[in-house]
Design a protein around this motif. Structure first.
Motif, short mmCIF file in Angstrom:
data_model
loop_
_atom_site.label_atom_id
_atom_site.label_comp_id
_atom_site.label_asym_id
_atom_site.label_seq_id
_atom_site.Cartn_x
_atom_site.Cartn_y
_atom_site.Cartn_z
N LEU A 84 19.08 -24.47 15.38
CA LEU A 84 18.38 -26.31 15.22
C LEU A 84 19.97 -26.89 14.78
O LEU A 84 20.77 -26.87 14.64
N ALA A 85 19.97 -28.18 15.91
CA ALA A 85 20.86 -29.29 15.11
C ALA A 85 20.11 -30.83 14.92
O ALA A 85 19.69 -31.18 16.42
N ALA A 86 19.96 -30.73 14.15
CA ALA A 86 19.91 -32.69 13.62
C ALA A 86 20.10 -33.77 13.88
O ALA A 86 21.02 -32.96 13.36
N PHE A 87 19.80 -34.92 14.46
CA PHE A 87 20.21 -36.08 14.60
C PHE A 87 19.44 -36.68 13.69
O PHE A 87 19.10 -37.51 14.34
N ALA A 88 19.85 -37.01 12.16
CA ALA A 88 18.57 -38.08 11.39
C ALA A 88 18.74 -39.39 11.76
O ALA A 88 17.80 -40.09 12.16
N LYS A 89 19.70 -39.87 12.21
CA LYS A 89 20.30 -41.56 12.44
C LYS A 89 19.41 -41.24 13.76
O LYS A 89 18.68 -42.59 14.29
N LYS A 90 19.30 -40.67 14.91
CA LYS A 90 18.77 -41.01 16.07
C LYS A 90 17.58 -40.12 16.63
O LYS A 90 16.82 -40.35 16.99
N GLY A 91 17.27 -39.41 15.53
CA GLY A 91 16.01 -38.99 15.04
C GLY A 91 15.73 -38.50 16.13
O GLY A 91 14.22 -38.16 16.87
N VAL A 92 16.37 -36.96 16.33
CA VAL A 92 16.05 -35.62 17.74
C VAL A 92 16.62 -34.24 16.96
O VAL A 92 17.87 -34.43 15.95
N VAL A 93 15.89 -34.02 17.04
CA VAL A 93 16.35 -32.42 16.90
C VAL A 93 16.58 -31.54 18.53
O VAL A 93 16.49 -31.63 19.48
N ASN A 94 18.00 -30.77 18.34
CA ASN A 94 17.98 -29.82 19.49
C ASN A 94 18.48 -28.78 19.54
O ASN A 94 18.61 -28.00 18.35
N VAL A 95 17.26 -27.41 19.86
CA VAL A 95 17.66 -26.36 19.83
C VAL A 95 18.03 -25.38 20.51
O VAL A 95 18.05 -25.35 21.73
N HIS A 96 18.50 -24.48 20.34
CA HIS A 96 19.08 -24.00 21.77
C HIS A 96 19.34 -22.45 20.95
O HIS A 96 18.66 -21.71 20.16
#
Length: 468
Positions: A84-96
């Motif tokens: 997982l890679a989270a972008f807290a400022k954007k409110g998005v979590v990407n999972v690979h």
């Protein structure tokens, strides 16, 4: 000690996979997976913080890649299948997915925002904590569904899983009262039990390694610790006999679960047992080190001037004094007391750091089952710079790694052999063979064979060279 070349990273986001075979790093908006044995690149993902197309021009790419668009959290699933890679400022979590570079899942937090994202122990659920403590959202990669837990008290420290991963414990605020919710992960995180806590303003909680007791303690204004069962029964309450002034700063369970170490805003540590939940030992750490203690002091030699010296052993002193910082009595949160209590892997050593002794480390000997119960101070490490981090090796019980923000890696070990062929201890500084590299933090691999050394924007790996 063998060191790898230096590579780039951002925000100290470097994590070993659970099996220690891979190393995950974040470089602003890019995810890079390397093989841990040689740091060769295995996978690369460029991470736009949403499903929007990537910038078409270099100018657009530079404008969209500011700090607010960087990756803030990374993590491996327990089986190393997902990342997982989270972008807290954007409110998005990407999972690979490691085995399928084209596979991708995206979680969007929505208007409640995102403060952090972490994996659940099963590696198929992700916990997303919203801003302002509004709720915890548990997303399932299997079903795509979500479970919501309202009003968690502390997203950083007010929750924990039982060691087997079956139950999730979350401190909540319900009807203006501290409440503990227990959620069953085997049933889609349904609420299994909920009960009020005896605290008036909970600071944190911790579950025992055996999973049958929970320690919960008050904030800094009151020195009170409660031991509860998972059914909500208060087994014991601990408060020192004397006025400690302020409350509890840190609590640490013994790996076997039989003891609990408690430290507050003073230089005293209490060891509670799991039978009576009363102190079986009180250890008062003073500036003057008693006789018979191993005292190790870093040599006052500039690492920049010792280009030809790879190892700088500490001096072993007969007597010594720990330099304490003057107390700030007029401030509400003075820089004093216990800021770190860490057991080694087998529970025979306890590391203690005091905020008012920032350059020193206390190492306490803790007796095993066949020894007479007499916890005592064993060694003291004295440094010229303030200690930033200190971590035990996760496999070898007598190896400690320390970072002080200098160009050296500091280690302590009780696995050395002296001239008489007896086990002894040794402390030394290992110079990093790189210019302008300052070790700000260290992270051990799960197998204990390698460690990552982190600078502000770079990292390298270090491994002990075994003599054949």
């Amino acid at each position: 000690m063998d060191f790898t070349p230096i590579h780039e990273q951002s925000s100290s986001l470097v994590e070993f996979s659970p099996g220690s075979h891979f190393l995950l790093t974040a470089i602003r908006t890019r995810l890079v997976v390397r093989r841990s044995e040689n740091l060769e690149i295995s996978r690369v993902w460029e991470e736009p913080p949403s499903d929007s197309p990537p910038p078409s021009t270099s100018r657009d790419r530079q404008s969209s890649a500011g700090p607010d668009a960087w990756i803030t959290h990374i993590g491996w699933s327990c089986d190393s299948e997902f990342i997982l890679a989270a972008f807290a400022k954007k409110g998005v979590v990407n999972v690979h997915k490691m085995r399928d570079e084209s596979w991708k899942a995206t979680i969007e937090a929505g208007v409640e925002g995102l403060s952090r994202a972490v994996w659940a122990p099963d590696g198929r659920h992700i916990l997303c904590f919203s801003e302002w403590g509004l709720r915890v959202t548990i997303w399932s990669l299997t079903t795509g569904g979500a479970t919501y837990i309202q009003y968690p008290l502390h997203p950083e420290r007010g929750w924990c899983f039982r060691k087997d991963g079956r139950y999730l414990l979350v401190a909540e605020r319900v009807n203006s009262k501290d409440t503990l919710g227990i959620y069953d992960s085997s049933k889609g995180y349904q609420l299994a039990r909920q009960f009020s806590l005896p605290t008036s303003s909970l600071s944190s909680l911790s579950i025992s390694p055996r999973g049958n007791h929970v320690a919960a303690w008050e904030n800094a204004l009151e020195y009170r610790l409660f031991i509860l069962t998972l059914t909500g029964h208060v087994v014991a309450t601990f408060t020192p006999d004397h006025d400690a002034g302020l409350g509890i700063r840190t609590v640490s369970w013994h790996p076997g679960g039989s003891f609990l170490a408690v430290g507050g805003w003073e230089e005293k540590i209490y060891i509670l047992n799991n039978v009576t939940w009363t102190p079986v030992a009180e250890i008062d750490l003073q500036a003057r080190i008693p006789a018979g203690i191993n005292i190790w002091r870093e040599r006052f030699v500039s690492l920049d001037r010792s280009q030809s010296v790879g190892f700088l052993p500490y001096e072993r002193l007969q007597t010594g004094v720990v330099p304490f910082v003057r107390r700030e009595t007029g401030k509400p949160h003075p820089r004093t007391g216990v800021i770190q209590l860490d057991w080694n892997v087998d529970g025979t050593l306890l590391l203690v750091r005091l905020e008012n002794a920032p350059t020193s480390i206390y190492i306490l000997h803790f007796p095993g089952p066949e020894e007479e119960f007499d916890p005592r101070l064993r060694s003291v490490l004295l440094h010229s710079q303030s200690i930033l981090y200190a971590h035990w090796n996760p496999v070898r019980p007598g190896v400690l790694g320390i970072s002080c923000g200098t160009g050296g890696l500091y280690t302590w070990s009780n696995e050395w052999m002296n001239d008489e062929g007896e086990e002894d201890e040794m402390a030394e500084c290992v110079k990093i063979p790189a210019d302008n590299f300052q070790v700000r933090d260290i992270k051990w691999s799960p197998d204990g064979k390698t460690m990552v050394l982190l600078d502000k924007t770079d990292f390298c790996c270090a491994a002990e060279v075994k003599e054949e």
